[in-house]
Scaffold this motif. Structure first.
Motif, PDB file in Angstrom:
ATOM      1  N   ASN A  86       0.814  -1.214   0.000  1.00 49.66           N
ATOM      2  CA  ASN A  86       0.000   0.000   0.000  1.00 49.66           C
ATOM      3  C   ASN A  86       0.846   1.262   0.000  1.00 49.66           C
ATOM      4  O   ASN A  86       0.498   2.244  -0.654  1.00 49.66           O
ATOM      5  CB  ASN A  86      -0.978  -0.028   1.179  1.00 49.66           C
ATOM      6  CG  ASN A  86      -2.146  -0.941   0.902  1.00 49.66           C
ATOM      7  OD1 ASN A  86      -2.946  -0.683   0.027  1.00 49.66           O
ATOM      8  ND2 ASN A  86      -2.224  -2.046   1.621  1.00 49.66           N
ATOM      9  N   VAL A  87       1.971   1.240   0.703  1.00 47.82           N
ATOM     10  CA  VAL A  87       2.867   2.399   0.685  1.00 47.82           C
ATOM     11  C   VAL A  87       3.448   2.597  -0.718  1.00 47.82           C
ATOM     12  O   VAL A  87       3.566   3.722  -1.198  1.00 47.82           O
ATOM     13  CB  VAL A  87       3.978   2.250   1.747  1.00 47.82           C
ATOM     14  CG1 VAL A  87       5.106   3.248   1.521  1.00 47.82           C
ATOM     15  CG2 VAL A  87       3.387   2.434   3.143  1.00 47.82           C
ATOM     16  N   GLN A 161      -9.531   5.532   3.792  1.00 46.24           N
ATOM     17  CA  GLN A 161      -9.439   6.990   3.858  1.00 46.24           C
ATOM     18  C   GLN A 161      -7.999   7.460   4.011  1.00 46.24           C
ATOM     19  O   GLN A 161      -7.572   8.435   3.370  1.00 46.24           O
ATOM     20  CB  GLN A 161     -10.302   7.511   5.014  1.00 46.24           C
ATOM     21  CG  GLN A 161     -11.783   7.326   4.775  1.00 46.24           C
ATOM     22  CD  GLN A 161     -12.615   7.523   6.026  1.00 46.24           C
ATOM     23  OE1 GLN A 161     -12.124   7.936   7.065  1.00 46.24           O
ATOM     24  NE2 GLN A 161     -13.901   7.220   5.925  1.00 46.24           N
ATOM     25  N   ALA A 162      -7.218   6.775   4.846  1.00 48.15           N
ATOM     26  CA  ALA A 162      -5.820   7.157   5.062  1.00 48.15           C
ATOM     27  C   ALA A 162      -5.007   6.981   3.784  1.00 48.15           C
ATOM     28  O   ALA A 162      -4.201   7.855   3.422  1.00 48.15           O
ATOM     29  CB  ALA A 162      -5.213   6.340   6.198  1.00 48.15           C
ATOM     30  N   LEU A 163      -5.200   5.877   3.092  1.00 42.91           N
ATOM     31  CA  LEU A 163      -4.426   5.599   1.876  1.00 42.91           C
ATOM     32  C   LEU A 163      -4.810   6.540   0.739  1.00 42.91           C
ATOM     33  O   LEU A 163      -3.937   7.075   0.044  1.00 42.91           O
ATOM     34  CB  LEU A 163      -4.607   4.136   1.469  1.00 42.91           C
ATOM     35  CG  LEU A 163      -3.980   3.131   2.445  1.00 42.91           C
ATOM     36  CD1 LEU A 163      -4.519   1.730   2.197  1.00 42.91           C
ATOM     37  CD2 LEU A 163      -2.463   3.160   2.366  1.00 42.91           C
ATOM     38  N   VAL A 164      -6.104   6.764   0.570  1.00 42.26           N
ATOM     39  CA  VAL A 164      -6.545   7.694  -0.473  1.00 42.26           C
ATOM     40  C   VAL A 164      -6.064   9.114  -0.146  1.00 42.26           C
ATOM     41  O   VAL A 164      -5.567   9.836  -1.013  1.00 42.26           O
ATOM     42  CB  VAL A 164      -8.078   7.660  -0.641  1.00 42.26           C
ATOM     43  CG1 VAL A 164      -8.564   8.791  -1.532  1.00 42.26           C
ATOM     44  CG2 VAL A 164      -8.515   6.311  -1.203  1.00 42.26           C
ATOM     45  N   GLY A 165      -6.192   9.496   1.112  1.00 38.57           N
ATOM     46  CA  GLY A 165      -5.744  10.827   1.514  1.00 38.57           C
ATOM     47  C   GLY A 165      -4.258  11.036   1.306  1.00 38.57           C
ATOM     48  O   GLY A 165      -3.826  12.074   0.792  1.00 38.57           O
ATOM     49  N   ALA A 166      -3.458  10.039   1.671  1.00 38.42           N
ATOM     50  CA  ALA A 166      -2.008  10.154   1.492  1.00 38.42           C
ATOM     51  C   ALA A 166      -1.647  10.226   0.011  1.00 38.42           C
ATOM     52  O   ALA A 166      -0.810  11.043  -0.396  1.00 38.42           O
ATOM     53  CB  ALA A 166      -1.308   8.976   2.162  1.00 38.42           C
TER      54      ALA A 166
END
Length: 199
Positions: A86-87, A161-166
């Motif tokens: 994911n990163v 949400q965290a992944l899309v936001g980042a």
């Protein structure tokens, strides 16, 4: 004119969707006209509307086809693989094609917000990432790597949400400190999932 068979019609619909995706990635939602899509697909406006009632339906079909043509999502065997995969996708948000896809998603989301009802198929596009994250979290939980203190559904929403936001932040602001941003992202994924550190 001879009657077109189902295979021909399906191929023409997919051809229009594929051509639309190329134009949309290049020009964006606001700057893409039906004429642009028809020209790229080599079809008439009548043919376009034989398959799609609205331009929004064309965009959904294009995005769906685009997702189907991406490499399959990796099944991660460990929590560390989940985070690493994911990163890597977040870092890829700076790659031109990924950045154009993010722009397309946000432009289309902005358009949907102004509509009375979202076009059919939008939820299925969203479900691809949601289901992937949920399944990977469940696998990590089953292996005893995470405890899911917030529950699977809530943790899935937070991670999406965290992944899309980042991805969005890094794509939109090249001056951000990537390492600091990614470190913060990884820590937030760990905390919300109840990461169990195995010694």
């Amino acid at each position: 004119m001879p009657k077109r068979d189902e295979a021909y019609m399906r191929a023409q619909r997919d051809g229009i969707a594929r051509a639309a995706l190329g134009v949309l990635l290049e020009k964006g939602v606001a700057n893409t006209s039906q004429r642009d899509i028809c020209s790229a697909a080599g079809v008439s406006v009548g043919a376009l509307y034989t398959h799609f009632a609205t331009i929004e339906e064309v965009v959904v079909a294009a995005c769906t086809l685009g997702n189907e043509e991406l490499p399959p999502l990796k099944t991660c065997e460990t929590w560390d693989e989940y985070v690493e995969f994911n990163v890597a996708n977040v870092y890829d948000s700076r790659v031109a094609d990924a950045a154009r896809r993010i722009r397309l998603a946000f432009e289309f989301a902005a358009k949907i917000v102004t509509m009375d009802k979202a076009p059919a198929g939008v939820a299925a596009i969203h479900d691809i990432q949601n289901n992937y994250i949920r399944d990977q979290l469940q696998r990590s939980f089953d292996r005893g790597e995470i405890s899911l203190p917030l529950g699977l559904a809530t943790t899935t929403m937070i991670h999406v949400q965290a992944l899309v936001g980042a991805s969005t932040q890094l794509a939109m602001n090249p001056s951000l400190n990537r390492d600091q941003w990614i470190t913060s992202l990884i820590r937030s994924l760990e905390i919300t999932a109840g990461r169990v550190r195995i010694q």
